[in-house]
Design a protein around this motif. Structure first.
Motif, PDB file in Angstrom:
ATOM      1  N   LEU A 220       4.549  18.529   7.244  1.00  0.00           N
ATOM      2  CA  LEU A 220       4.193  17.129   7.564  1.00  0.00           C
ATOM      3  C   LEU A 220       3.648  16.296   6.168  1.00  0.00           C
ATOM      4  N   GLU A 221       2.739  16.931   5.629  1.00  0.00           N
ATOM      5  CA  GLU A 221       2.394  16.333   4.545  1.00  0.00           C
ATOM      6  C   GLU A 221       3.244  16.510   3.345  1.00  0.00           C
ATOM      7  N   ILE A 222       4.203  17.523   2.973  1.00  0.00           N
ATOM      8  CA  ILE A 222       5.121  17.448   2.002  1.00  0.00           C
ATOM      9  C   ILE A 222       6.332  16.305   2.285  1.00  0.00           C
ATOM     10  N   SER A 223       6.608  16.218   3.599  1.00  0.00           N
ATOM     11  CA  SER A 223       7.632  15.261   3.969  1.00  0.00           C
ATOM     12  C   SER A 223       7.297  13.912   3.722  1.00  0.00           C
ATOM     13  N   LEU A 224       5.810  13.547   4.117  1.00  0.00           N
ATOM     14  CA  LEU A 224       5.494  12.502   4.074  1.00  0.00           C
ATOM     15  C   LEU A 224       5.386  11.934   2.599  1.00  0.00           C
ATOM     16  N   ALA A 225       4.851  12.940   1.586  1.00  0.00           N
ATOM     17  CA  ALA A 225       4.430  12.720   0.393  1.00  0.00           C
ATOM     18  C   ALA A 225       6.013  12.475  -0.195  1.00  0.00           C
TER      19      ALA A 225
END
Length: 283
Positions: A220-225
């Motif tokens: 989630l964090e990597i895709s949003l980043a």
């Protein structure tokens, strides 16, 4: 009956239905029994019409039992804010928005919550035992970066670090806020789609940076980043949230102009080929 605009759903290959409430980021898993009623209500049918339709599909089951299960399911979904009667606004109790990010990436089977449709005896609508209250089990707070990813440079670069930090802070906000923020980057600011090769390089840099990141750095964090990093260069990456069955697990990835970026489909907990994730929400 109608399904509110903030509720997204998708039918899985095994016949179940996965529902995402965009107001609070809560996932729900419906089995085949709840699916029959859900399909009727998503097409605007009333409870009586839905009971008649489900009875036609299951002529061997008592109509009274189907009607009772349907009424119990409707009450549960109405309380959760997933179904509304025509002309009514959003109501019912709400689950907390805090910690919604921890539900992504879980490779475990979903837990079963208290359910008014529990009826283990004969005559129940097939699959109605788990009804609508089957939710994703929160994933343990652990580092979610697999060692099979390349190690990369000794130190993280500035751009991916800022983007990952921004994403880590964003997922602590209510899901509805993050959803609107990502949509705000569309349009004139980031109208041109990101190049797939640049997206792959961006993901690789973010995963290398995640090795140094002190907080949680899951899909989630990597895709949003990645979405934020592309938006900073006025390029558009689609943010996709979806699920895969057997067992149900949830994943976030990115896509370029509708085509999924292959590197983002792989989650650290996947063994071998990534499962066939199906998008429920694309922003």
């Amino acid at each position: 009956m109608r399904i509110p605009a903030h509720v997204r759903h998708e039918t899985m290959p095994d016949g179940g239905v996965v529902v995402l409430d965009c107001a609070d980021g809560q996932w729900y898993v419906f089995n085949s029994g709840a699916r029959d009623f859900w399909q009727c209500w998503s097409s605007g049918r009333s409870l009586a019409q839905s009971v008649a339709a489900v009875s036609d599909r299951h002529p061997d089951l008592p109509r009274e039992r189907i009607a009772a299960d349907g009424a119990a399911l409707l009450g549960q979904l109405t309380a959760l804010g997933l179904v509304e009667a025509e002309g009514e606004g959003r109501g019912g109790s709400r689950s907390t928005t805090r910690g919604w990010a921890a539900r992504f990436g879980s490779a475990e089977a979903p837990s079963r919550a208290a359910n008014p449709l529990r009826s283990d005896g004969a005559g129940a609508v097939p699959g109605a035992v788990s009804g609508a209250a089957t939710r994703a089990r929160p994933m343990a707070r652990r580092r979610a970066v697999s060692r099979r990813y390349p190690a990369g440079p000794r130190r993280p670069t500035l751009g991916p670090t800022i983007a990952l930090l921004g994403a880590a802070l964003a997922v602590r906000l209510p899901f509805a806020v993050v959803h609107r923020a990502v949509r705000a980057t569309r349009g004139r600011w980031a109208s041109a789609p990101e190049d797939p090769r640049r997206a792959e390089e961006c993901l690789a840099a973010l995963r290398r940076t995640a090795r140094w990141f002190p907080g949680r750095a899951a899909c989630l964090e990597i895709s949003l980043a990645a979405v934020l990093l592309s938006a900073a260069h006025r390029r558009r990456l689609d943010w996709c949230l979806g699920a895969a069955p057997d067992p149900f697990r949830f994943h976030a990835w990115v896509a370029c102009d509708g085509a999924a970026v292959a590197a983002s489909l792989s989650a650290p907990e996947d063994d071998g080929e990534p499962p066939p994730y199906r998008a429920v929400l694309t922003v």
